[in-house]
Design an enzyme around this catalytic site. Structure first.
Site, mmCIF file in Angstrom:
data_model
loop_
_atom_site.group_PDB
_atom_site.id
_atom_site.type_symbol
_atom_site.label_atom_id
_atom_site.label_comp_id
_atom_site.label_asym_id
_atom_site.label_seq_id
_atom_site.Cartn_x
_atom_site.Cartn_y
_atom_site.Cartn_z
ATOM 1 N N GLU A 85 106.969 -2.122 38.864
ATOM 2 C CA GLU A 85 105.797 -1.607 39.368
ATOM 3 C C GLU A 85 106.173 -0.384 40.480
ATOM 4 O OE1 GLU A 85 103.273 -1.601 37.798
ATOM 5 O OE2 GLU A 85 103.703 -3.525 36.514
ATOM 6 N N HIS A 119 106.918 2.595 38.944
ATOM 7 C CA HIS A 119 105.665 3.392 38.809
ATOM 8 C C HIS A 119 105.198 4.012 40.233
ATOM 9 C CE1 HIS A 119 104.620 2.232 34.462
ATOM 10 N NE2 HIS A 119 104.425 1.124 34.805
ATOM 11 N N TRP A 145 107.742 4.685 26.457
ATOM 12 C CA TRP A 145 107.197 5.143 25.205
ATOM 13 C C TRP A 145 106.177 6.421 25.666
ATOM 14 C CZ3 TRP A 145 107.040 0.265 27.040
ATOM 15 C CH2 TRP A 145 105.999 -0.294 27.855
ATOM 16 N N VAL A 179 111.407 12.010 31.375
ATOM 17 C CA VAL A 179 112.882 11.685 31.753
ATOM 18 C C VAL A 179 113.970 11.837 30.753
ATOM 19 C CG1 VAL A 179 114.530 9.641 32.705
ATOM 20 C CG2 VAL A 179 112.246 9.828 33.358
ATOM 21 N N THR A 197 116.414 8.957 28.937
ATOM 22 C CA THR A 197 115.975 7.739 28.332
ATOM 23 C C THR A 197 115.586 7.983 26.642
ATOM 24 O OG1 THR A 197 113.856 8.184 29.069
ATOM 25 C CG2 THR A 197 115.159 6.565 30.264
HETATM 26 ZN ZN LIG Z 1 104.107 -0.558 33.814
#
Ligand SMILES: [Zn+2]
Length: 412
Positions: free
Chosen positions: A225, A228, A236, A251, A254
């Site tokens: 978190e 985030h 995804w 990014v 990844t």
């Molecule tokens: Zn998350």
């Protein structure tokens, strides 16, 4: 043979989700899809090409708001401190399980050079533990809202709504620990109301001790978190709903991923024609099965601290002023510490041109004093650190009204 096949099919079904998530691992996709968070804002606030120098350590002052209904949710300080330790290990790549990263991805693993401290100074300039505690009459307050449309508010963020008001969200990372149907959710920059900016974590997924419950008991819900909070998306894609090999997490290093992995997936697994980085902290996998951020996730996270970036205010925060003082006046060069990193004993020379008494104090990243002595500089030579656990510590040297700090790393 037939039995083994059936088991593996069951395993496949329980381990992976394609398309819409039904996991309670993280609430961000849910709040994006429901319109409470805006994806447009995420895209606008990205500052992709502006990163602070990699060698510039950033310290984020943290306030933890415990908002409890059942007394068991009023978790002890030890559980809170274990979470700060876990954040510091994960964001400095000092986590002991970094070795689970497959060789294919090992060179991407990155020390983000960000640390966390429980606030020592509150918004009014007073000393603080960095922890607030609020009893609420509302069970599951992390899911409870008032109002509708633009006036909708999540109650846990407001004292007047039986939660707890944020501390200045420009200067502190606010972490609310309260019961919710998600293990956690976190505000990407610009995506929430200022009063709600921060992250929310369930008490059973917070820290590594006490109420922290396997398989979410290594503090990684909070690591995810905070990812985030520093503008990372799920692997995804930033627009939620994995599944089409087009949506990107913005990014570059990844791998594109269409599957949402749960539990503890084996290696290798692939989607979108490449092996997936299932051990990334931004996945939904169990705590023990995630271990790294990538180099480009580092760039994206650090860019939020750039000039005019959404987290710029953290850099001038005095929330941890006792750990990182701003008015250093004592001669840094006269203090020589070796070795650093250290283990067992650490040698210190105080080469001052006077013999006035010096106060030497050592603090951990929680601001707790673990060693203190007042000494003549010429008499001081070394201290025994064999009882300290591995991690980052800060020396505070004070002579008269002058002081300075030095960071050391204690090897485990
Ligand atoms: Zn998350």
């Amino acid at each position: 043979m037939k039995v083994i096949f059936s088991l593996s099919v069951l395993l496949m079904v329980s381990c992976f989700l394609s398309g819409q998530s039904t996991s309670n691992r993280c609430g961000n996709d849910y709040y994006t899809e429901s319109g409470y968070y805006s994806t447009e804002t995420i895209l606008e606030t990205v500052v992709p090409d502006v990163a602070l120098r990699d060698d510039e350590l950033i310290t984020i002052p943290v306030v933890v708001h415990i908002v409890w209904y059942d007394p068991s949710e009023n978790i002890p300080n030890a559980q809170i401190e274990s979470q700060i330790d876990a954040l510091n290990a994960d964001f400095r790549m000092l986590n002991a399980d970094i070795n689970i990263v497959p060789n294919e991805f090992a060179s991407l693993a990155s020390d983000i050079n960000i640390e966390f401290c429980l606030a020592t100074v509150d918004p009014n300039g007073n000393r603080t533990s960095g922890i607030t505690r609020t009893k609420t009459p509302i069970d599951g307050i992390g899911d409870k809202f008032t109002g509708s449309g633009d006036d909708q508010k999540r109650r846990i963020h407001y004292t007047a709504l039986d939660g707890r008001d944020a501390w200045d969200t420009k200067s502190y990372l606010n972490i609310w620990v309260g019961k919710s149907s998600f293990l956690g959710f976190g505000c990407q920059p610009g995506l929430c109301k200022e009063e709600e900016d921060g992250i929310v974590i369930s008490p059973t997924a917070f820290g590594t001790t006490c109420l922290a419950n396997a398989p979410y008991n290594l503090g990684r819900t909070t690591t995810h978190e905070v990812g985030h909070y520093l503008n990372l998306c799920h692997p995804w894609g930033c627009e939620s709903n994995g599944g089409n090999c087009v949506k990107s997490d913005q990014v570059s290093d990844t791998p594109m991923q269409s599957i949402i992995y749960l539990n503890c997936p084996p290696y290798p697994l692939s989607s979108c024609e490449s092996n997936d980085l299932t051990v990334n902290f931004m996945q939904y996998v169990d705590d023990a099965c995630m271990a790294m951020f990538t180099q480009e996730q580092k760039v994206r996270m650090r860019s939020v601290f750039a000039e005019n970036g959404p987290r710029e205010g953290i850099l001038s925060s005095t929330g941890c002023a006792l750990i990182t003082p701003v008015n250093k006046t004592l001669n840094d060069d006269a203090i020589v510490i070796s070795p650093n990193p250290a283990k067992g004993c650490i040698h210190i020379d105080l080469n001052f041109d006077n013999s006035a008494e010096v106060a030497v104090r050592l603090f951990n990243t929680l601001g707790q004093e673990v060693y203190a002595i007042n000494t003549n500089p010429q008499d001081f030579r070394s201290i025994d650190i064999s009882s300290l656990s591995g991690g980052i510590y800060f020396f505070l040297f004070e002579q008269g009204s002058q002081f300075t700090t030095k960071k050391i790393i204690v090897d485990p």
